[in-house]
Motif scaffolding. Structure first.
Motif, PDB file in Angstrom:
ATOM      1  N   LEU A 114      31.985  31.084  26.738  1.00  0.00           N
ATOM      2  CA  LEU A 114      30.944  30.344  26.186  1.00  0.00           C
ATOM      3  C   LEU A 114      30.320  29.239  27.045  1.00  0.00           C
ATOM      4  CD1 LEU A 114      32.745  30.307  22.480  1.00  0.00           C
ATOM      5  CD2 LEU A 114      30.733  31.475  23.154  1.00  0.00           C
ATOM      6  N   THR A 115      31.273  28.579  27.836  1.00  0.00           N
ATOM      7  CA  THR A 115      31.021  27.862  29.038  1.00  0.00           C
ATOM      8  C   THR A 115      32.129  27.693  30.144  1.00  0.00           C
ATOM      9  OG1 THR A 115      30.200  25.524  29.131  1.00  0.00           O
ATOM     10  CG2 THR A 115      31.598  25.740  27.728  1.00  0.00           C
ATOM     11  N   LEU A 116      31.982  27.043  30.975  1.00  0.00           N
ATOM     12  CA  LEU A 116      33.310  26.622  31.757  1.00  0.00           C
ATOM     13  C   LEU A 116      32.861  25.188  32.320  1.00  0.00           C
ATOM     14  CD1 LEU A 116      35.514  27.865  33.493  1.00  0.00           C
ATOM     15  CD2 LEU A 116      33.699  28.441  35.227  1.00  0.00           C
ATOM     16  N   TYR A 117      34.216  24.563  32.166  1.00  0.00           N
ATOM     17  CA  TYR A 117      33.831  23.155  32.502  1.00  0.00           C
ATOM     18  C   TYR A 117      35.437  22.627  33.273  1.00  0.00           C
ATOM     19  CZ  TYR A 117      36.169  22.476  27.920  1.00  0.00           C
ATOM     20  OH  TYR A 117      37.110  22.382  26.862  1.00  0.00           O
ATOM     21  N   GLY A 128      41.789  29.998  36.177  1.00  0.00           N
ATOM     22  CA  GLY A 128      42.384  30.187  37.369  1.00  0.00           C
ATOM     23  C   GLY A 128      43.445  31.469  36.971  1.00  0.00           C
ATOM     24  N   THR A 129      43.586  31.853  35.890  1.00  0.00           N
ATOM     25  CA  THR A 129      44.574  32.922  35.560  1.00  0.00           C
ATOM     26  C   THR A 129      43.878  34.221  35.734  1.00  0.00           C
ATOM     27  OG1 THR A 129      44.514  32.913  33.065  1.00  0.00           O
ATOM     28  CG2 THR A 129      46.284  31.613  34.504  1.00  0.00           C
ATOM     29  N   LEU A 130      42.460  34.058  35.683  1.00  0.00           N
ATOM     30  CA  LEU A 130      41.826  35.569  35.782  1.00  0.00           C
ATOM     31  C   LEU A 130      42.213  36.335  37.001  1.00  0.00           C
ATOM     32  CD1 LEU A 130      38.121  34.233  34.502  1.00  0.00           C
ATOM     33  CD2 LEU A 130      39.868  35.963  33.233  1.00  0.00           C
ATOM     34  N   ASP A 131      42.036  37.633  37.080  1.00  0.00           N
ATOM     35  CA  ASP A 131      42.109  38.344  38.201  1.00  0.00           C
ATOM     36  C   ASP A 131      41.108  38.413  39.284  1.00  0.00           C
ATOM     37  OD1 ASP A 131      44.490  39.503  37.113  1.00  0.00           O
ATOM     38  OD2 ASP A 131      43.442  41.412  36.244  1.00  0.00           O
ATOM     39  N   ASP A 132      40.037  38.138  38.799  1.00  0.00           N
ATOM     40  CA  ASP A 132      38.901  37.745  39.695  1.00  0.00           C
ATOM     41  C   ASP A 132      38.277  36.254  39.139  1.00  0.00           C
ATOM     42  OD1 ASP A 132      36.326  37.598  41.028  1.00  0.00           O
ATOM     43  OD2 ASP A 132      35.609  39.295  40.326  1.00  0.00           O
ATOM     44  N   THR A 133      38.403  35.433  40.310  1.00  0.00           N
ATOM     45  CA  THR A 133      37.817  33.833  39.958  1.00  0.00           C
ATOM     46  C   THR A 133      36.368  33.896  40.781  1.00  0.00           C
ATOM     47  OG1 THR A 133      39.447  33.153  41.605  1.00  0.00           O
ATOM     48  CG2 THR A 133      40.076  32.903  39.385  1.00  0.00           C
ATOM     49  N   SER A 134      35.874  34.653  41.482  1.00  0.00           N
ATOM     50  CA  SER A 134      34.813  34.523  42.421  1.00  0.00           C
ATOM     51  C   SER A 134      33.666  34.241  41.752  1.00  0.00           C
ATOM     52  CB  SER A 134      34.489  35.767  43.193  1.00  0.00           C
ATOM     53  OG  SER A 134      34.346  37.011  42.488  1.00  0.00           O
ATOM     54  N   TRP A 135      33.442  34.534  40.363  1.00  0.00           N
ATOM     55  CA  TRP A 135      32.324  34.061  39.940  1.00  0.00           C
ATOM     56  C   TRP A 135      32.244  32.888  39.112  1.00  0.00           C
ATOM     57  CZ3 TRP A 135      32.521  33.715  34.456  1.00  0.00           C
ATOM     58  CH2 TRP A 135      33.700  34.290  34.007  1.00  0.00           C
ATOM     59  N   LEU A 136      33.315  31.876  38.907  1.00  0.00           N
ATOM     60  CA  LEU A 136      33.517  31.022  38.187  1.00  0.00           C
ATOM     61  C   LEU A 136      32.466  29.806  38.665  1.00  0.00           C
ATOM     62  CD1 LEU A 136      37.319  30.817  37.666  1.00  0.00           C
ATOM     63  CD2 LEU A 136      35.651  31.461  36.022  1.00  0.00           C
ATOM     64  N   MET A 137      31.883  29.198  38.083  1.00  0.00           N
ATOM     65  CA  MET A 137      31.216  28.082  38.217  1.00  0.00           C
ATOM     66  C   MET A 137      30.925  27.079  37.222  1.00  0.00           C
ATOM     67  SD  MET A 137      29.179  26.681  40.783  1.00  0.00           S
ATOM     68  CE  MET A 137      28.615  28.276  41.852  1.00  0.00           C
ATOM     69  N   PRO A 138      31.620  25.824  37.133  1.00  0.00           N
ATOM     70  CA  PRO A 138      31.731  25.047  36.071  1.00  0.00           C
ATOM     71  C   PRO A 138      30.464  24.435  36.175  1.00  0.00           C
ATOM     72  CG  PRO A 138      33.686  24.774  37.396  1.00  0.00           C
ATOM     73  CD  PRO A 138      32.738  25.604  38.226  1.00  0.00           C
ATOM     74  N   GLN A 189      24.203  17.719  39.492  1.00  0.00           N
ATOM     75  CA  GLN A 189      23.581  18.655  38.920  1.00  0.00           C
ATOM     76  C   GLN A 189      24.330  19.289  37.692  1.00  0.00           C
ATOM     77  OE1 GLN A 189      20.645  19.469  40.866  1.00  0.00           O
ATOM     78  NE2 GLN A 189      21.529  17.766  41.912  1.00  0.00           N
ATOM     79  N   MET A 190      25.523  18.605  37.604  1.00  0.00           N
ATOM     80  CA  MET A 190      26.172  19.110  36.379  1.00  0.00           C
ATOM     81  C   MET A 190      26.218  18.033  35.228  1.00  0.00           C
ATOM     82  SD  MET A 190      29.905  20.119  38.624  1.00  0.00           S
ATOM     83  CE  MET A 190      30.540  21.044  37.592  1.00  0.00           C
ATOM     84  N   GLN A 209      24.791  29.326  29.735  1.00  0.00           N
ATOM     85  CA  GLN A 209      23.933  30.331  29.474  1.00  0.00           C
ATOM     86  C   GLN A 209      22.695  30.371  30.587  1.00  0.00           C
ATOM     87  OE1 GLN A 209      25.164  32.599  27.623  1.00  0.00           O
ATOM     88  NE2 GLN A 209      26.723  31.072  26.846  1.00  0.00           N
ATOM     89  N   THR A 210      22.440  29.334  30.793  1.00  0.00           N
ATOM     90  CA  THR A 210      21.080  29.439  32.001  1.00  0.00           C
ATOM     91  C   THR A 210      21.514  29.632  33.354  1.00  0.00           C
ATOM     92  OG1 THR A 210      21.054  26.862  32.068  1.00  0.00           O
ATOM     93  CG2 THR A 210      19.926  27.835  30.446  1.00  0.00           C
ATOM     94  N   GLU A 211      22.861  29.467  33.722  1.00  0.00           N
ATOM     95  CA  GLU A 211      23.314  29.383  35.069  1.00  0.00           C
ATOM     96  C   GLU A 211      23.298  31.005  35.537  1.00  0.00           C
ATOM     97  OE1 GLU A 211      24.089  27.156  37.192  1.00  0.00           O
ATOM     98  OE2 GLU A 211      23.341  25.656  35.793  1.00  0.00           O
TER      99      GLU A 211
END
Length: 149
Positions: A23-26, A100-110, A128-129, A147-149
Motif C-alpha cells: 500500500l505504501t513504504l515509509y 528489509g526481510t524481503l528476498d529482493d529489496t532492490s526496488w524499495l523506495m520509501p 521530495q518525500m 501509487q504514483t511512484e
C-alpha cells in the motif's frame, strides 16, 4: 516486482509470501523503530493482513505501545530475533512488513518519513518525500504518493 513477494528471517527458520501489492513504504524515525532496527530508523511496508502467508516456522509475538500511544503486536523470529511484521491494533486489516526481510529489496523506495522530530541529527530528509513530525492522522497521502511512484 510482482506478487508473490517472498522473504524471511536471517536464520531461515521463518519464510513468508505476500500475495498483494504494498500500500505504501515509509521510514519511521521514532525512538522505538530506532531501537528495534538498531539503526537510525525502521521501515514499514503496509500490506493487507490476509495477504501475508507464513510458509515455514512460527513467529513469536509480543505487544508494545507505540510512540503514538497505540498498541502494536510485533512478530519476530524466536531463534535469530529478526523483526518481520508489526500488526497495529488500530487497523486489523493491515500488517506492516519490515521490508528489509524481503528476498529482493532492490526496488524499495520509501515515499515518506514519520516521526522526523526524533530523527538522528545527521539524517537528511528529502524535500521530495512526504515528511511528518509525528504520526500522521491519515495515511492517504502516503498511499497516493506510493501509487504514483
Amino acid at each position: 516486482m510482482t506478487v508473490p513477494y517472498t522473504g524471511g528471517c536471517q536464520c531461515g527458520q521463518i519464510r513468508y509470501e505476500i500475495w498483494a501489492e504494498p500500500l505504501t513504504l515509509y521510514a519511521c524515525h521514532c525512538q522505538e523503530c530506532q531501537k528495534q532496527s538498531s539503526s537510525a530508523f525502521g521501515m514499514s511496508m503496509p500490506v493487507p493482513r490476509d495477504a501475508v502467508v507464513i510458509l515455514q516456522g512460527k513467529p513469536k509475538q509480543w505487544q508494545r505501545v507505540s510512540d503514538s500511544g497505540r498498541e502494536v503486536s510485533c512478530l519476530f523470529c524466536e531463534e535469530c530475533g529478526t523483526r518481520l511484521f508489526h500488526n497495529p491494533a488500530r487497523n486489523s486489516k493491515i500488517t506492516n512488513v519490515k521490508p528489509g526481510t524481503l528476498d529482493d529489496t532492490s526496488w524499495l523506495m520509501p515515499v515518506g518519513n514519520l516521526w522526523t522530530r526524533s530523527a538522528q541529527k545527521w539524517v537528511v530528509m528529502s524535500e521530495q518525500m512526504l515528511n511528518y513530525e509525528a504520526q500522521p492522522s491519515d495515511f492517504t497521502q502516503l498511499f497516493e504518493q506510493f501509487q504514483t511512484e
